[in-house]
Design a protein around this motif. Structure first.
Motif, PDB file in Angstrom:
ATOM      1  N   TRP A  25       0.840  -1.206   0.000  1.00 21.01           N
ATOM      2  CA  TRP A  25       0.000   0.000   0.000  1.00 21.01           C
ATOM      3  C   TRP A  25       0.868   1.246   0.000  1.00 21.01           C
ATOM      4  N   GLU A  26       1.899   1.262   0.848  1.00 21.89           N
ATOM      5  CA  GLU A  26       2.766   2.431   0.931  1.00 21.89           C
ATOM      6  C   GLU A  26       3.626   2.574  -0.322  1.00 21.89           C
ATOM      7  N   ALA A  27       4.112   1.445  -0.859  1.00 20.20           N
ATOM      8  CA  ALA A  27       4.914   1.511  -2.083  1.00 20.20           C
ATOM      9  C   ALA A  27       4.092   2.086  -3.236  1.00 20.20           C
ATOM     10  N   LEU A  28       2.855   1.656  -3.353  1.00 23.09           N
ATOM     11  CA  LEU A  28       1.980   2.159  -4.408  1.00 23.09           C
ATOM     12  C   LEU A  28       1.601   3.614  -4.167  1.00 23.09           C
ATOM     13  N   ARG A  29       1.374   3.969  -2.903  1.00 18.40           N
ATOM     14  CA  ARG A  29       1.039   5.365  -2.586  1.00 18.40           C
ATOM     15  C   ARG A  29       2.188   6.281  -2.970  1.00 18.40           C
ATOM     16  N   GLN A  30       3.414   5.864  -2.643  1.00 18.09           N
ATOM     17  CA  GLN A  30       4.583   6.679  -2.972  1.00 18.09           C
ATOM     18  C   GLN A  30       4.737   6.860  -4.478  1.00 18.09           C
ATOM     19  N   ALA A  31       4.253   5.896  -5.247  1.00 16.26           N
ATOM     20  CA  ALA A  31       4.342   5.967  -6.703  1.00 16.26           C
ATOM     21  C   ALA A  31       3.105   6.632  -7.323  1.00 16.26           C
ATOM     22  N   ASN A  32       2.281   7.230  -6.485  1.00 13.64           N
ATOM     23  CA  ASN A  32       1.064   7.892  -6.945  1.00 13.64           C
ATOM     24  C   ASN A  32       0.119   6.942  -7.671  1.00 13.64           C
ATOM     25  N   GLN A  33       0.078   5.701  -7.167  1.00 12.15           N
ATOM     26  CA  GLN A  33      -0.854   4.710  -7.703  1.00 12.15           C
ATOM     27  C   GLN A  33      -1.598   4.067  -6.523  1.00 12.15           C
ATOM     28  N   PRO A  34      -2.365   4.854  -5.796  1.00  8.36           N
ATOM     29  CA  PRO A  34      -3.006   4.339  -4.582  1.00  8.36           C
ATOM     30  C   PRO A  34      -4.015   3.237  -4.894  1.00  8.36           C
ATOM     31  N   VAL A  35      -3.993   2.203  -4.066  1.00  9.81           N
ATOM     32  CA  VAL A  35      -4.913   1.070  -4.178  1.00  9.81           C
ATOM     33  C   VAL A  35      -5.441   0.779  -2.785  1.00  9.81           C
ATOM     34  N   PRO A  36      -6.745   0.571  -2.613  1.00  4.91           N
ATOM     35  CA  PRO A  36      -7.287   0.257  -1.289  1.00  4.91           C
ATOM     36  C   PRO A  36      -6.635  -0.992  -0.690  1.00  4.91           C
ATOM     37  N   MET A  37      -6.403  -0.950   0.621  1.00  5.47           N
ATOM     38  CA  MET A  37      -5.748  -2.068   1.293  1.00  5.47           C
ATOM     39  C   MET A  37      -6.512  -3.373   1.139  1.00  5.47           C
ATOM     40  N   ALA A  38      -7.826  -3.291   1.120  1.00  6.46           N
ATOM     41  CA  ALA A  38      -8.611  -4.521   0.995  1.00  6.46           C
ATOM     42  C   ALA A  38      -8.291  -5.249  -0.301  1.00  6.46           C
ATOM     43  N   LEU A  39      -8.111  -4.494  -1.388  1.00  4.28           N
ATOM     44  CA  LEU A  39      -7.781  -5.118  -2.667  1.00  4.28           C
ATOM     45  C   LEU A  39      -6.376  -5.705  -2.643  1.00  4.28           C
ATOM     46  N   ILE A  40      -5.458  -4.994  -1.989  1.00  6.64           N
ATOM     47  CA  ILE A  40      -4.088  -5.503  -1.890  1.00  6.64           C
ATOM     48  C   ILE A  40      -4.072  -6.801  -1.095  1.00  6.64           C
ATOM     49  N   HIS A  41      -4.772  -6.803   0.031  1.00  2.93           N
ATOM     50  CA  HIS A  41      -4.803  -8.016   0.856  1.00  2.93           C
ATOM     51  C   HIS A  41      -5.309  -9.212   0.072  1.00  2.93           C
ATOM     52  N   ARG A  42      -6.284  -9.001  -0.779  1.00  2.00           N
ATOM     53  CA  ARG A  42      -6.858 -10.097  -1.557  1.00  2.00           C
ATOM     54  C   ARG A  42      -5.856 -10.651  -2.571  1.00  2.00           C
ATOM     55  N   SER A  43      -4.810  -9.887  -2.862  1.00  2.01           N
ATOM     56  CA  SER A  43      -3.822 -10.301  -3.854  1.00  2.01           C
ATOM     57  C   SER A  43      -2.576 -10.915  -3.234  1.00  2.01           C
ATOM     58  N   VAL A  44      -2.382 -10.700  -1.933  1.00  2.00           N
ATOM     59  CA  VAL A  44      -1.193 -11.241  -1.273  1.00  2.00           C
ATOM     60  C   VAL A  44      -1.235 -12.767  -1.348  1.00  2.00           C
ATOM     61  N   GLY A  45      -0.122 -13.342  -1.708  1.00  2.00           N
ATOM     62  CA  GLY A  45      -0.061 -14.781  -1.955  1.00  2.00           C
ATOM     63  C   GLY A  45       0.323 -15.050  -3.395  1.00  2.00           C
ATOM     64  N   MET A  46       0.013 -14.099  -4.273  1.00  4.19           N
ATOM     65  CA  MET A  46       0.532 -14.134  -5.641  1.00  4.19           C
ATOM     66  C   MET A  46       1.989 -13.674  -5.612  1.00  4.19           C
ATOM     67  N   GLY A  47       2.721 -13.981  -6.694  1.00  5.33           N
ATOM     68  CA  GLY A  47       4.010 -13.345  -6.868  1.00  5.33           C
ATOM     69  C   GLY A  47       3.821 -11.874  -7.186  1.00  5.33           C
TER      70      GLY A  47
END
Length: 225
Positions: free
Chosen positions: A29-51
């Motif tokens: 979430w923070e890496a994407l925010r710093q790159a000006n590509q904010p993504v909601p944490m809920a969506l990120i959590h759903r993706s964790v486990g992928m490469g």
């Protein structure tokens, strides 16, 4: 000399044995925010486990400009590294590994964590004396839900898919195991619900390593011994 083929348990680590799923979520979430590509944490959590490659495709779209992917991965890695000395095993994770080994099962950490993260995870578990093999992302050409990391785990440990059970915490773990017809036991401690894991094909679902250990005699793992 016994000619019986060895049996074993393959185990995911992040979110399954060590409590890292939400640390990865916050770091992405923070890496994407710093790159000006904010993504909601809920969506990120759903993706964790992928490469990370598939995760970024999932979050940002496969048609995006990939030129910044390396910087995003590096930012995530730097942010996540701040937690390394505080990583905590999930309840009775180490006891589970020791019990599996005491039953004569090979214990294989089938993780797709980056090589530089694996050491921190192993230190958190403090069970190197009963772990037979450990993979890393370097061992797989494709990340989950592709089964490459499980193929590598089997090859490195000398195990066959018909004589193992995989333990994971995400639907991506279940999907990867399914491609090799390996029974997957799901744990909800990574934040994925019992219904989602079962719906993805998990043969049994437990709350965490402690719950699996308590129910071991009636679990799919008992059929290996």
């Amino acid at each position: 000399m016994s000619t019986e083929k060895p049996r074993g348990v393959l185990l995911d680590v992040d979110g399954t044995l060590v409590d890292t799923t939400y640390l990865h979520t916050v770091s992405w979430w923070e890496a994407l925010r710093q790159a000006n590509q904010p993504v909601p944490m809920a969506l990120i959590h759903r993706s964790v486990g992928m490469g990370s490659d598939k995760l970024l495709d999932h979050l940002l779209g496969p048609e995006r400009d990939r030129s910044a992917d390396g910087r995003l991965r590096d930012a995530h890695d730097c942010l996540y590294a701040e937690y390394w000395e505080r990583l905590t095993p999930l309840p009775r994770a180490t006891d589970l590994l020791r019990t599996l080994a005491a039953r004569g099962l090979r214990v294989v950490l089938a993780t797709s964590a980056a090589e530089h993260e694996v050491g921190a995870l192993r230190r958190a578990l403090a069970a190197d004396d009963v772990i037979d093999e450990v993979t890393s992302s370097a061992d797989a050409d494709r990340s989950k839900p592709a089964p490459d990391i499980l193929v590598a785990a089997l090859e490195q440990s000398g195990l066959e898919s018909s004589r193992v059970v995989f333990v994971g915490d995400s639907v991506w773990d279940v999907a990867a195991a399914g491609k090799l017809d390996i029974p997957c036991v799901g744990l909800t401690c990574g934040g994925t619900s019992r219904g989602e894991l079962a719906g993805a094909g998990a043969v049994a679902v437990y709350d965490d390593p402690a719950a699996l250990l308590d129910a071991l005699e009636d679990s799919p793992i008992a059929k290996l011994t």
